[in-house]
Design a protein around this motif. Structure first.
Motif, short mmCIF file in Angstrom:
data_model
loop_
_atom_site.label_atom_id
_atom_site.label_comp_id
_atom_site.label_asym_id
_atom_site.label_seq_id
_atom_site.Cartn_x
_atom_site.Cartn_y
_atom_site.Cartn_z
N ILE A 45 34.35 21.15 38.15
CA ILE A 45 34.78 22.52 38.08
C ILE A 45 36.07 22.60 38.03
O ILE A 45 37.38 23.22 37.58
CB ILE A 45 34.50 23.25 39.19
N VAL A 46 36.89 21.48 39.37
CA VAL A 46 38.05 21.80 39.19
C VAL A 46 38.75 21.43 38.67
O VAL A 46 40.09 21.83 37.45
CB VAL A 46 38.89 21.11 40.21
N ASP A 47 38.14 19.91 37.27
CA ASP A 47 39.08 19.51 35.89
C ASP A 47 38.45 20.95 34.99
O ASP A 47 39.48 20.90 34.28
CB ASP A 47 38.64 18.14 35.84
N GLU A 48 37.55 21.55 35.22
CA GLU A 48 37.75 22.63 33.83
C GLU A 48 38.10 23.56 34.50
O GLU A 48 38.92 24.33 33.03
CB GLU A 48 36.18 23.19 34.01
N LEU A 49 38.37 23.92 34.92
CA LEU A 49 39.52 25.21 35.08
C LEU A 49 40.74 25.28 35.59
O LEU A 49 41.16 24.29 35.30
CB LEU A 49 39.52 25.22 36.89
N LEU A 183 38.52 35.39 39.62
CA LEU A 183 38.59 36.61 38.79
C LEU A 183 37.42 35.75 38.00
O LEU A 183 35.81 36.55 38.05
CB LEU A 183 38.35 37.46 38.36
N THR A 184 37.35 34.88 37.59
CA THR A 184 37.25 33.49 36.42
C THR A 184 35.99 33.27 37.04
O THR A 184 34.74 33.45 36.62
CB THR A 184 37.60 33.16 35.88
N LEU A 185 36.78 32.98 38.68
CA LEU A 185 34.83 31.73 39.02
C LEU A 185 34.25 33.19 39.76
O LEU A 185 33.19 32.38 39.94
CB LEU A 185 35.44 31.37 40.72
N ALA A 188 31.90 33.84 37.47
CA ALA A 188 30.99 32.62 37.10
C ALA A 188 29.95 32.67 37.86
O ALA A 188 28.85 31.69 37.75
CB ALA A 188 31.56 31.04 36.90
N ILE A 189 30.43 33.19 38.86
CA ILE A 189 29.51 33.17 40.56
C ILE A 189 27.62 34.48 39.89
O ILE A 189 26.84 33.79 40.25
CB ILE A 189 29.56 33.41 41.76
N GLY A 190 28.17 34.83 38.87
CA GLY A 190 27.64 35.90 39.52
C GLY A 190 27.83 37.42 39.51
O GLY A 190 26.67 38.75 39.72
N ALA A 191 28.80 37.64 40.21
CA ALA A 191 29.42 38.71 40.63
C ALA A 191 30.34 39.72 40.30
O ALA A 191 30.88 40.12 39.70
CB ALA A 191 30.44 38.31 41.90
N GLY A 192 29.46 39.78 38.60
CA GLY A 192 29.67 40.75 38.21
C GLY A 192 29.99 42.41 38.43
O GLY A 192 31.23 42.94 38.13
N SER A 193 29.55 42.96 39.10
CA SER A 193 29.81 44.19 40.29
C SER A 193 31.49 44.16 40.33
O SER A 193 31.96 45.06 40.94
CB SER A 193 28.65 44.94 41.10
N SER A 194 30.55 42.85 41.48
CA SER A 194 32.66 43.07 42.10
C SER A 194 34.34 42.83 41.15
O SER A 194 34.63 43.28 41.66
CB SER A 194 32.82 41.50 43.34
N LYS A 313 36.45 28.22 44.63
CA LYS A 313 37.24 30.17 44.91
C LYS A 313 37.44 30.26 46.26
O LYS A 313 39.10 31.03 45.64
CB LYS A 313 36.15 31.19 44.56
N ASN A 314 37.06 30.18 46.87
CA ASN A 314 37.50 29.69 48.57
C ASN A 314 38.32 28.99 48.68
O ASN A 314 39.86 29.49 49.56
CB ASN A 314 36.23 29.29 49.97
N SER A 315 38.71 28.00 48.28
CA SER A 315 39.94 26.94 48.28
C SER A 315 41.02 27.18 47.40
O SER A 315 42.23 27.55 48.41
CB SER A 315 39.57 25.99 47.96
N VAL A 316 40.72 28.33 46.29
CA VAL A 316 42.08 28.57 45.54
C VAL A 316 42.60 29.60 46.55
O VAL A 316 43.82 30.12 46.92
CB VAL A 316 41.19 28.85 44.12
N GLY A 317 41.80 30.78 46.77
CA GLY A 317 41.95 32.06 47.86
C GLY A 317 42.75 32.00 48.86
O GLY A 317 44.11 31.56 49.33
N LEU A 318 42.41 30.08 49.38
CA LEU A 318 42.98 30.01 50.51
C LEU A 318 45.02 29.33 50.32
O LEU A 318 45.43 30.24 51.16
CB LEU A 318 41.94 28.95 51.36
#
Lengths: 397, 163
Positions: A45-49, A183-185, A188-194, A313-318
């Protein structure tokens, strides 16, 4: 004060929701295969991002800031954070804060000494004048001393305004780099409403709030300090009330924008994140239970994307939160030190002269608090946003 | 910003002139009148540019939504590919348990949602092998009904071709 209480109430509500939705991690005795799979998945995932922009931004930071972030190699840092190797940076943070305070005090000392020396010089000249010179001469001396004082103070204050402007721009750049990744991550999780809630919110924060600060609040601050200076320059023209009007307007505008934005986004964000979490969980359950054979495979595929993306996502957010602190903390400390330094200088020079000089310096130091409020407001909004995004989607796991 | 600087400079200028006049004028009745006139001029200098400054306000369209948040389509494509591949893997495995080996499979649908929606399946019949079958059967129909059953989609959505 009421505004702050309301904001903290919203924040506390959010923390309560986060505490209720927090799920205790379940540790199995033998999960080495699962861990290896997850590590491979995260690496993929990290390589694809696309993290090139963020890495380029990190490369601009100085060595001290990079040390706090744990190095410039973001991908390695994310992988280390996910595998639980979070380095303990509290000691470095404290020494960074202490060294920032020390540096700022040292840089403010010449200003404080200059202000005190000018006040002492004015006092000496006034005392020596005796009955030999008229009041007009006294006024000319005061005018000259205050002009000199203003030149010194305004050089420093303009430097502080320019620093605040640069900080707002820097935070804006950070947001425009960080939020598309997060927001991309989330998508991908499926958190469309958020994502639907956060996308316009992020656009308003990155352009609207930053624009309000640079287009209205900073000019209002400049007008306010100029009017304060002019009002204290001569007895003939009193402009303190006009200065108070501009300063008050800027505070109201900043406070209203801050409160409205944080309250609306926090409430909408919490609702959307809970909705997304429940819907993704329900979907995973439905797939694994009701779709024969393929359901298991599809559920595995979903887990692969969701768990990996949530961790990244959590790691990038941190990283974003640490980056925010690293870029905002020195500026806040610099402004607070300058304001307190001027207040101290105003207190010291009060016994000298006629008090006008002291009130000028004290009024300017009071106005400087608005600059601190500007930086803290935009940093707090960014922090709340990052926190909301980091907490969103975790419920789906 | 330039209008703002001009406004501040004009206020500063009028106040400095006032201070100089105050220093030069002798104290007396004349001084009082000059001060009153001067205070009126200062108020005019402060108030007069305000309507023009307010008129040249900002454009709300550019103001709020000039920042576009673009998502990384490549990564979203990768996430969709992972979901699509897992469905294909599951389908192959399910059909293998029935003795059917398939070759080229293409799945079309919406994979961005939490639950992927399969809309169409394309299977190359020339690569399909059904083992342990001695009777004459309609290979196409068998594959179609099995795929329809496993993916819970209509038989019409399954296209079977030979190449």
């Amino acid at each position: 004060m009421k505004k702050f209480i309301a904001v903290f109430a919203v924040f506390a509500l959010y923390l309560c929701m986060a505490a209720f939705t927090y799920k205790e991690p379940i540790f199995n005795a033998d999960n080495s295969d699962a861990e290896q799979d997850l590590a491979d998945n995260v690496e993929e995932i990290v390589d694809e991002l696309n993290l090139a922009e963020l890495e380029a931004y990190l490369a601009q930071l100085n060595d001290e800031q990079l040390a706090l972030l744990g190095g410039a190699n973001l991908k390695e840092k994310i992988k280390a954070a996910i595998s639980g190797n979070l380095s303990n940076q509290y000691g470095s943070f404290l020494s960074y804060i202490m060294s920032s305070i020390g540096m700022n005090i040292l840089s403010c000392l010449p200003l404080i000494v200059s202000v005190i020396l000018i006040a002492v010089a004015y006092n000496l000249i006034s005392s020596l004048r005796g009955n030999f010179a008229s009041d007009s001469v006294q006024n000319i001396v005061y005018f000259a001393c205050v002009s000199l004082l203003l030149i010194i103070l305004f050089t420093k204050i303009m430097g502080a305004v320019s620093t605040v402007r640069k900080t707002v721009e820097s935070l804006r750049e950070q947001m425009s780099i960080m939020f598309p990744i997060l927001l991309t991550l989330m998508t991908a999780i499926g958190a469309g409403s958020s994502v639907a809630v956060y996308r316009p919110g992020v656009a308003i924060l990155a352009s609207g709030i930053a624009e309000i600060i640079t287009a209205f609040i900073l000019p209002a601050f400049l007008i306010s300090i100029v009017l304060t200076a002019i009002g204290n320059l001569t007895d003939g023209v009193k402009l303190n009330k006009l200065s108070g009007f501009f300063s008050g307007s800027a505070k109201w505008l900043l406070g209203s924008a801050f409160f409205l934005f944080s309250a609306v986004m926090a409430v909408q964000g919490i609702t959307a994140s809970v909705y997304d979490g429940v819907s993704v969980r329900a979907a995973k359950f439905a797939i694994s239970k009701y779709v024969p054979v393929i359901g298991g495979y599809l559920s595995d595929g979903l887990n692969l994307v969701i768990s990996g993306s949530v961790l990244v996502k959590n790691s990038v957010g941190l990283t974003g939160i640490v980056l925010l602190f690293v870029s905002v903390l020195p500026i806040v400390l610099q402004l607070v030190t300058l304001s307190l330094g001027l207040r101290f200088a105003g207190a010291v020079i009060e016994p000298f002269g006629d008090g006008r000089m002291s009130s000028l310096v004290t009024d300017l130091s009071k106005n400087l608090i608005l600059l601190v409020a500007i930086v803290l407001a935009i940093a707090f909004l960014y922090f709340v946003f990052l926190l909301l995004i980091v907490c969103t989607g975790n419920l789906a796991l | 910003m330039s209008a703002l600087s001009a406004w501040i400079l004009s206020i500063l200028g009028i106040v400095v002139i006032g201070a100089v006049i105050d220093l030069v004028l002798p104290s007396g009745r004349m001084n009082k009148y000059v001060k009153s006139v001067f205070a009126a001029v200062t108020v005019l200098v402060i108030i007069l540019p305000l309507p023009n400054m307010l008129k040249n306000g900002c454009d709300s369209e550019n103001f709020i939504f000039n920042e576009q948040i673009q998502l990384q389509e490549d990564y979203l494509g990768y996430a969709e590919k992972v979901k699509r591949d897992s469905i294909v893997r599951g389908l192959r495995s399910a059909l293998a348990s029935d003795g059917i080996t398939i070759g080229e499979v293409e799945i079309v649908g919406k994979f961005s949602a939490a639950v992927p929606i399969v809309e169409e399946v394309r299977i190359n019949l020339s690569q399909v092998v059904i083992s342990g079958q001695t009777e004459h059967i309609n290979k196409c129909e068998v594959v179609r009904s099995k795929v329809s059953e496993y993916l819970s989609i209509d038989k019409e959505s399954i296209q079977i071709y030979e190449r």
